[in-house]
Design a protein around this motif. Structure first.
Motif, PDB file in Angstrom:
ATOM      1  N   PRO A 180       0.810  -1.228   0.000  1.00  0.00           N
ATOM      2  CA  PRO A 180       0.000   0.000   0.000  1.00  0.00           C
ATOM      3  C   PRO A 180       0.842   1.276   0.000  1.00  0.00           C
ATOM      4  O   PRO A 180       0.473   2.261  -0.647  1.00  0.00           O
ATOM      5  N   ILE A 181       1.975   1.256   0.684  1.00  0.00           N
ATOM      6  CA  ILE A 181       2.824   2.442   0.747  1.00  0.00           C
ATOM      7  C   ILE A 181       3.442   2.722  -0.619  1.00  0.00           C
ATOM      8  O   ILE A 181       3.528   3.877  -1.059  1.00  0.00           O
ATOM      9  N   SER A 182       3.850   1.650  -1.333  1.00  0.00           N
ATOM     10  CA  SER A 182       4.422   1.815  -2.674  1.00  0.00           C
ATOM     11  C   SER A 182       3.385   2.347  -3.646  1.00  0.00           C
ATOM     12  O   SER A 182       3.683   3.210  -4.484  1.00  0.00           O
ATOM     13  N   ILE A 183       2.149   1.853  -3.528  1.00  0.00           N
ATOM     14  CA  ILE A 183       1.067   2.334  -4.395  1.00  0.00           C
ATOM     15  C   ILE A 183       0.786   3.803  -4.126  1.00  0.00           C
ATOM     16  O   ILE A 183       0.621   4.605  -5.056  1.00  0.00           O
ATOM     17  N   ALA A 184       0.747   4.189  -2.855  1.00  0.00           N
ATOM     18  CA  ALA A 184       0.505   5.589  -2.504  1.00  0.00           C
ATOM     19  C   ALA A 184       1.592   6.486  -3.097  1.00  0.00           C
ATOM     20  O   ALA A 184       1.305   7.547  -3.659  1.00  0.00           O
ATOM     21  N   ALA A 185       2.852   6.058  -2.987  1.00  0.00           N
ATOM     22  CA  ALA A 185       3.963   6.849  -3.525  1.00  0.00           C
ATOM     23  C   ALA A 185       3.872   6.963  -5.044  1.00  0.00           C
ATOM     24  O   ALA A 185       4.091   8.050  -5.621  1.00  0.00           O
ATOM     25  N   ALA A 186       3.528   5.862  -5.727  1.00  0.00           N
ATOM     26  CA  ALA A 186       3.424   5.876  -7.189  1.00  0.00           C
ATOM     27  C   ALA A 186       2.279   6.760  -7.663  1.00  0.00           C
ATOM     28  O   ALA A 186       2.407   7.492  -8.655  1.00  0.00           O
ATOM     29  N   VAL A 187       1.161   6.716  -6.953  1.00  0.00           N
ATOM     30  CA  VAL A 187       0.008   7.555  -7.318  1.00  0.00           C
ATOM     31  C   VAL A 187       0.347   9.030  -7.130  1.00  0.00           C
ATOM     32  O   VAL A 187      -0.011   9.881  -7.963  1.00  0.00           O
ATOM     33  N   ILE A 188       1.033   9.352  -6.049  1.00  0.00           N
ATOM     34  CA  ILE A 188       1.447  10.736  -5.819  1.00  0.00           C
ATOM     35  C   ILE A 188       2.347  11.211  -6.962  1.00  0.00           C
ATOM     36  O   ILE A 188       2.183  12.333  -7.474  1.00  0.00           O
ATOM     37  N   TYR A 189       3.285  10.374  -7.350  1.00  0.00           N
ATOM     38  CA  TYR A 189       4.163  10.730  -8.468  1.00  0.00           C
ATOM     39  C   TYR A 189       3.342  10.946  -9.740  1.00  0.00           C
ATOM     40  O   TYR A 189       3.567  11.905 -10.493  1.00  0.00           O
ATOM     41  N   MET A 190       2.368  10.081  -9.983  1.00  0.00           N
ATOM     42  CA  MET A 190       1.536  10.166 -11.178  1.00  0.00           C
ATOM     43  C   MET A 190       0.731  11.471 -11.201  1.00  0.00           C
ATOM     44  O   MET A 190       0.676  12.169 -12.222  1.00  0.00           O
ATOM     45  N   ILE A 191       0.136  11.815 -10.072  1.00  0.00           N
ATOM     46  CA  ILE A 191      -0.680  13.035  -9.999  1.00  0.00           C
ATOM     47  C   ILE A 191       0.182  14.280 -10.164  1.00  0.00           C
ATOM     48  O   ILE A 191      -0.193  15.236 -10.862  1.00  0.00           O
ATOM     49  N   THR A 192       1.354  14.280  -9.528  1.00  0.00           N
ATOM     50  CA  THR A 192       2.204  15.484  -9.616  1.00  0.00           C
ATOM     51  C   THR A 192       2.725  15.700 -11.036  1.00  0.00           C
ATOM     52  O   THR A 192       3.009  16.838 -11.422  1.00  0.00           O
ATOM     53  N   GLN A 193       2.854  14.617 -11.817  1.00  0.00           N
ATOM     54  CA  GLN A 193       3.313  14.776 -13.198  1.00  0.00           C
ATOM     55  C   GLN A 193       2.265  15.471 -14.064  1.00  0.00           C
ATOM     56  O   GLN A 193       2.574  15.988 -15.137  1.00  0.00           O
ATOM     57  N   LEU A 194       1.013  15.484 -13.585  1.00  0.00           N
ATOM     58  CA  LEU A 194      -0.069  16.128 -14.334  1.00  0.00           C
ATOM     59  C   LEU A 194      -0.360  17.539 -13.844  1.00  0.00           C
ATOM     60  O   LEU A 194      -1.286  18.186 -14.334  1.00  0.00           O
ATOM     61  N   SER A 195       0.396  18.004 -12.880  1.00  0.00           N
ATOM     62  CA  SER A 195       0.163  19.337 -12.317  1.00  0.00           C
ATOM     63  C   SER A 195       1.309  20.269 -12.697  1.00  0.00           C
ATOM     64  O   SER A 195       2.346  19.843 -13.221  1.00  0.00           O
ATOM     65  N   ASP A 196       1.104  21.551 -12.415  1.00  0.00           N
ATOM     66  CA  ASP A 196       2.162  22.529 -12.683  1.00  0.00           C
ATOM     67  C   ASP A 196       3.306  22.412 -11.680  1.00  0.00           C
ATOM     68  O   ASP A 196       4.424  22.827 -11.956  1.00  0.00           O
ATOM     69  N   ASP A 197       2.967  21.876 -10.497  1.00  0.00           N
ATOM     70  CA  ASP A 197       3.969  21.731  -9.439  1.00  0.00           C
ATOM     71  C   ASP A 197       4.474  20.289  -9.416  1.00  0.00           C
ATOM     72  O   ASP A 197       4.114  19.495  -8.552  1.00  0.00           O
ATOM     73  N   LYS A 198       5.303  19.940 -10.378  1.00  0.00           N
ATOM     74  CA  LYS A 198       5.817  18.575 -10.484  1.00  0.00           C
ATOM     75  C   LYS A 198       6.827  18.305  -9.366  1.00  0.00           C
ATOM     76  O   LYS A 198       7.656  19.151  -9.053  1.00  0.00           O
ATOM     77  N   LYS A 199       6.721  17.110  -8.793  1.00  0.00           N
ATOM     78  CA  LYS A 199       7.626  16.729  -7.711  1.00  0.00           C
ATOM     79  C   LYS A 199       8.632  15.693  -8.219  1.00  0.00           C
ATOM     80  O   LYS A 199       8.241  14.697  -8.840  1.00  0.00           O
ATOM     81  N   PRO A 200       9.901  15.915  -7.981  1.00  0.00           N
ATOM     82  CA  PRO A 200      10.903  14.917  -8.390  1.00  0.00           C
ATOM     83  C   PRO A 200      10.687  13.613  -7.626  1.00  0.00           C
ATOM     84  O   PRO A 200      10.225  13.617  -6.481  1.00  0.00           O
ATOM     85  N   MET A 201      11.036  12.515  -8.269  1.00  0.00           N
ATOM     86  CA  MET A 201      10.872  11.219  -7.613  1.00  0.00           C
ATOM     87  C   MET A 201      11.705  11.131  -6.339  1.00  0.00           C
ATOM     88  O   MET A 201      11.326  10.459  -5.379  1.00  0.00           O
TER      89      MET A 201
END
Length: 312
Positions: free
Chosen positions: A246-267
């Motif tokens: 579950p923790i890995s899924i949460a991290a991957a989803v966060i990465y996915m969402i941030t890639q679609l926003s103006d405020d992209k977060k580095p991995m």
């Protein structure tokens, strides 16, 4: 002062309350209108050793059913200005002779409370962790083991059982030097010991990716709309057969969402906030990428943008 009817003056007069005697006295004729009355207002007195301490505490702590004496034993402290040989005096000798049998428990409970406070956990989790430690300690099976790891593992299990899970890395950050591996081993040891004692499997509670999302997003400084999108995507991911933690899924989803926003977060930043290795996030993202259009809500971004997500 206040007004009250005086039978001697035969009219309402100002009265004075004598706190030392508990008497209500007429200020004009001196007649005691009420004697030995009880003051029902709040009493604030400072019983601290230091006169400069302004803490208005007048009672001790609550009883603790996990301790032999309920936590209500008396401790003779060293008085202010006492010499170094105080413990050699009669009072000191009696204090040493009557040493508290729950001393180790009290120290353990204090350590658990400090760790819980640093993680912002509620009292119910502290109490559950104390109960778990007391059960294990009664089995006399933790002697020679890493005490810090045992206490941290008790707190980890308590969080799971109270449906407020924390990652092992979060627990490790307040565990006084115990490593993730040591805490993991201590957790397995405690669960095994208690299951043997109870004669049944120990309920640990189910971990869901959504249990960690808000804390992770807060650490990354994500806005409210992005947080809601992550929560929705994580909830939808439970319908998929993604064999990741579950923790890995949460991290991957966060990465996915941030890639679609103006405020992209580095991995790398997401890895630090979630405690998940970058390689694990990358592999989890690869597993989730084919389902992106099913996971990400279209009220957050257009479906066309979702289809154009970077390939892993």
């Amino acid at each position: 002062m206040s007004d009250q009817y005086c039978p001697e003056c035969k009219r309402a007069t100002e009265v004075v309350f004598d706190h030392s005697a508990g008497d209500t006295v007429c200020s004009e004729c001196g007649l005691v209108l009420e004697a030995h009355s009880i003051d029902e207002t709040s009493e604030w007195r400072t019983f601290a050793n230091e006169s400069s301490d302004n803490d208005p505490v007048r009672v001790g702590g609550p009883t603790n059913p996990l301790l032999t004496d309920g936590g209500l034993s008396t401790v003779i402290s060293k008085p202010n200005g006492a010499q170094a040989d105080f413990l050699s005096s009669s009072l000191g000798r009696w204090q040493n002779r009557g040493s508290n049998p729950d001393r180790s428990l009290i120290l353990a409970f204090r350590t658990i409370a400090n760790m819980a406070d640093r993680l912002g956990l509620v009292n119910t989790i502290k109490d559950r962790a104390n109960e778990i430690y007391k059960k294990v300690e009664d089995l006399k099976s933790i002697r020679g083991r890493n005490q810090d790891a045992i206490l941290a593992a008790c707190l980890y299990i308590a969080c799971r059982q109270e449906d407020k899970p924390r990652t092992v890395k979060e627990i490790c950050s307040v565990a006084n030097g115990a490593t993730k591996k040591e805490i993991g081993r201590a957790k397995e040891f405690i669960v095994k010991q208690l299951e043997v004692e109870m004669g049944q499997s120990m309920e640990m509670g189910t971990i869901h990716a959504g249990d960690f999302v808000r804390r992770f997003c807060s650490s990354l400084g994500m806005n409210n709309n992005a947080v809601k999108a992550v929560q929705e995507a994580v909830k939808r991911s439970e319908e998929l057969d993604i064999r990741r933690s579950p923790i890995s899924i949460a991290a991957a989803v966060i990465y996915m969402i941030t890639q679609l926003s103006d405020d992209k977060k580095p991995m790398k930043d997401i890895s630090v906030a979630t405690g998940v290795a970058e390689g694990t996030i990358r592999n989890s993202y690869k597993d989730l990428h084919p389902y992106a259009t099913r996971l990400i809500p279209t009220n957050y971004v257009k479906e066309e943008d979702i289809r154009n997500l970077p390939t892993p």
